[in-house]
Scaffold this motif. Structure first.
Motif, short mmCIF file in Angstrom:
data_model
loop_
_atom_site.label_atom_id
_atom_site.label_comp_id
_atom_site.label_asym_id
_atom_site.label_seq_id
_atom_site.Cartn_x
_atom_site.Cartn_y
_atom_site.Cartn_z
N ALA A 34 -26.32 26.91 49.13
CA ALA A 34 -26.97 25.66 48.75
C ALA A 34 -25.95 24.55 48.51
N LEU A 35 -24.81 24.91 47.95
CA LEU A 35 -23.73 23.92 47.78
C LEU A 35 -23.25 23.43 49.14
N ALA A 36 -23.07 24.34 50.07
CA ALA A 36 -22.61 23.96 51.40
C ALA A 36 -23.63 23.08 52.11
N ALA A 37 -24.92 23.31 51.83
CA ALA A 37 -25.97 22.51 52.46
C ALA A 37 -26.19 21.17 51.77
N GLY A 38 -25.60 21.00 50.59
CA GLY A 38 -25.76 19.74 49.86
C GLY A 38 -27.02 19.66 49.04
N THR A 39 -27.77 20.75 48.92
CA THR A 39 -28.98 20.73 48.09
C THR A 39 -28.70 21.05 46.64
N LEU A 40 -27.56 21.69 46.38
CA LEU A 40 -27.01 21.82 45.04
C LEU A 40 -25.69 21.06 45.00
N VAL A 41 -25.35 20.57 43.83
CA VAL A 41 -24.07 19.91 43.64
C VAL A 41 -23.39 20.50 42.41
N LYS A 42 -22.08 20.61 42.46
CA LYS A 42 -21.30 21.11 41.33
C LYS A 42 -20.50 19.96 40.76
N THR A 43 -20.67 19.73 39.46
CA THR A 43 -19.96 18.61 38.83
C THR A 43 -19.93 18.82 37.32
N TRP A 44 -19.08 18.04 36.64
CA TRP A 44 -19.07 18.06 35.19
C TRP A 44 -20.31 17.36 34.70
N ALA A 45 -21.09 18.05 33.88
CA ALA A 45 -22.34 17.46 33.42
C ALA A 45 -22.50 17.75 31.93
N MET A 46 -23.58 18.43 31.55
CA MET A 46 -23.90 18.63 30.15
C MET A 46 -22.72 19.24 29.38
N ARG A 47 -22.48 18.65 28.21
CA ARG A 47 -21.43 19.10 27.29
C ARG A 47 -20.04 19.06 27.92
N THR A 70 -31.67 19.06 18.97
CA THR A 70 -31.39 20.23 19.80
C THR A 70 -31.18 19.82 21.25
N PHE A 71 -32.02 18.90 21.73
CA PHE A 71 -31.83 18.37 23.08
C PHE A 71 -30.44 17.76 23.22
N ASP A 72 -30.00 17.01 22.23
CA ASP A 72 -28.71 16.33 22.34
C ASP A 72 -27.55 17.29 22.23
N GLN A 73 -27.71 18.38 21.48
CA GLN A 73 -26.65 19.39 21.47
C GLN A 73 -26.48 19.98 22.86
N TRP A 74 -27.58 20.21 23.55
CA TRP A 74 -27.52 20.71 24.93
C TRP A 74 -26.89 19.68 25.85
N LEU A 75 -27.25 18.41 25.66
CA LEU A 75 -26.78 17.36 26.56
C LEU A 75 -25.31 17.02 26.31
N SER A 76 -24.97 16.75 25.05
CA SER A 76 -23.65 16.15 24.79
C SER A 76 -22.98 16.66 23.52
N GLN A 86 -28.40 30.41 30.72
CA GLN A 86 -29.13 29.30 30.14
C GLN A 86 -30.13 29.75 29.08
N TRP A 87 -30.51 31.02 29.08
CA TRP A 87 -31.44 31.48 28.04
C TRP A 87 -30.89 31.22 26.65
N VAL A 88 -29.57 31.37 26.48
CA VAL A 88 -28.97 31.11 25.18
C VAL A 88 -28.32 29.72 25.11
N LEU A 89 -27.81 29.22 26.24
CA LEU A 89 -27.15 27.91 26.20
C LEU A 89 -28.15 26.77 26.03
N GLY A 90 -29.35 26.92 26.59
CA GLY A 90 -30.34 25.84 26.50
C GLY A 90 -30.72 25.50 25.07
#
Length: 370
Positions: A66-79, A223-229, A288-292
């Motif tokens: 999926a990364l090779a096809a461009g439908t997923l992207v890998k980048t620095w995001a949450m936290r 809790t949302f913001d802890q996940w986000l940032s 993500q079950w615990v990280l979310g």
């Protein structure tokens, strides 16, 4: 209007269904990652396994494809951590992170670079990556040359990528195609099909907050913001995002065993009706079950066992989950999952655990053969 009180058991049963832990057919890697609002990818094999754990017939290599096809992207995001995101969803996630302007804080600038230097890095990066894919070393060299600031070299060479993360959040770079063991970077608007650019923060929040609650709700804004940032978003912005969604009728206030939070309005009846099952799941490191909800959430991780899950150097252990709660950990030894159940946890059905262990063993052997 009375606020509905939901039980933790039904919330966890509903979340398990939303997390696809019942493994329905028809969800490819992009669909799984989207349902989870992103999958942490500091460890690529763990991200791959997180997807596999939610598919009826797991196959190694689906996230890479999926990364090779461009439908997923890998980048620095949450936290500030590397994530896999559906390319269609990434701009909204990044826009919320960019809205925090974390790099403008004095503490960040004292540790890394000034805002003036970061602006110069951003301009140089945009030019250097225009239609190109560069390794970290190549990008660092071009930035130093274009800015004529040799003092940036040490910051740009850091494996943690601290000065590159704000560029990722602003949509100026993403990870490029794999090149052996070398990390590469590219510009999303010249590399990914139909990259729309970043929306405004309010439009982004209208998309990301419900997506988060659709996997990890009910939850409060903190809790949302802890996940986000890690709790670094501006308070006024955070409150405003939730208030606007409540006013629009998309979110409603609820309580979970008396604790207040918010749920998507369309989910409340399903949460109240969700029935726990006896299924056992072996989920990978950084799942993500615990990280979310976060490892501090006592509904998911027993407080007395948090150190067994959240370990030194930011490592999040692979976990055993029964009825939505973490009841132990596991490790792969010689291609076989070695399970450690906590003696104080409720009994785990042996047949369900054996079936899950056999499934995981088959997957791990397939990875080894790939």
């Amino acid at each position: 209007m009375a606020v509905m009180n939901l039980s933790a058991e039904r919330v966890l049963a509903w979340r398990a269904h939303r997390h696809l832990l019942h493994r329905p057919a028809g969800h490819d890697a992009v669909a799984v990652v989207g349902r989870l609002a992103g999958v942490q990818a500091q460890v690529a094999s763990a991200a791959e396994q997180a997807v596999a754990a939610r598919q009826p017939t797991p196959r190694p290599g689906t996230t890479a494809a999926a990364l090779a096809a461009g439908t997923l992207v890998k980048t620095w995001a949450m936290r500030g951590t590397l994530h896999l995101l559906p390319t269609a969803d990434a701009p909204a996630c990044l826009a919320l992170l960019a809205a925090g302007r974390f790099w403008e804080k004095g503490s960040w600038q004292r540790s890394f670079v000034t805002t003036g230097q970061l602006d110069a890095i951003a301009e140089a990066t945009a030019s250097a990556l225009d239609g190109r894919v560069l390794s970290r070393e190549q990008l660092a060299a071009e930035i130093v040359e274009r800015t004529a600031d040799p003092g940036l070299a040490a910051h740009l060479g850091s494996g943690w990528g601290a000065v590159l993360k704000p560029l990722a959040w602003q949509g100026l770079l993403v990870h490029g195609p794999a090149d052996g063991n070398r990390v590469t970077f590219t510009r999303p608007d010249t590399h990914l099909p139909d990259w729309p650019g970043l929306p405004g923060p309010d439009a982004a929040a209208a998309r990301v907050v419900p997506a988060y609650l659709g996997a990890y709700g009910p939850a409060d804004p903190e809790t949302f913001d802890q996940w986000l940032s890690r709790g670094a978003s501006k308070r006024a912005l955070l409150r405003g995002w939730f208030q606007e969604l409540v006013a629009a009728g998309e979110l409603v206030a609820v309580t979970v065993d008396g604790k207040p939070g918010f749920a998507r309005a369309g989910d409340v009846e399903a949460i109240a009706a969700a029935e726990p099952t006896d299924e056992v799941r072996l989920l990978p490191a950084f799942d993500q079950w615990v990280l979310g909800p976060g490892t501090k959430d006592p509904m998911v991780v027993p407080p007395a066992r948090r150190a067994d899950v959240s370990r030194a150097a930011g490592w999040i252990a692979p976990v055993v989950v029964h009825r939505g709660r973490v009841v132990g950990t596991w490790e792969a030894r010689g291609g076989e999952p070695e399970v450690t159940l906590w003696p104080e946890s409720p009994p785990v059905p042996a047949d369900r655990l054996d079936a899950e262990r056999a499934r995981l063993s088959s997957y791990l052997k397939g990875v080894g053969d790939a």
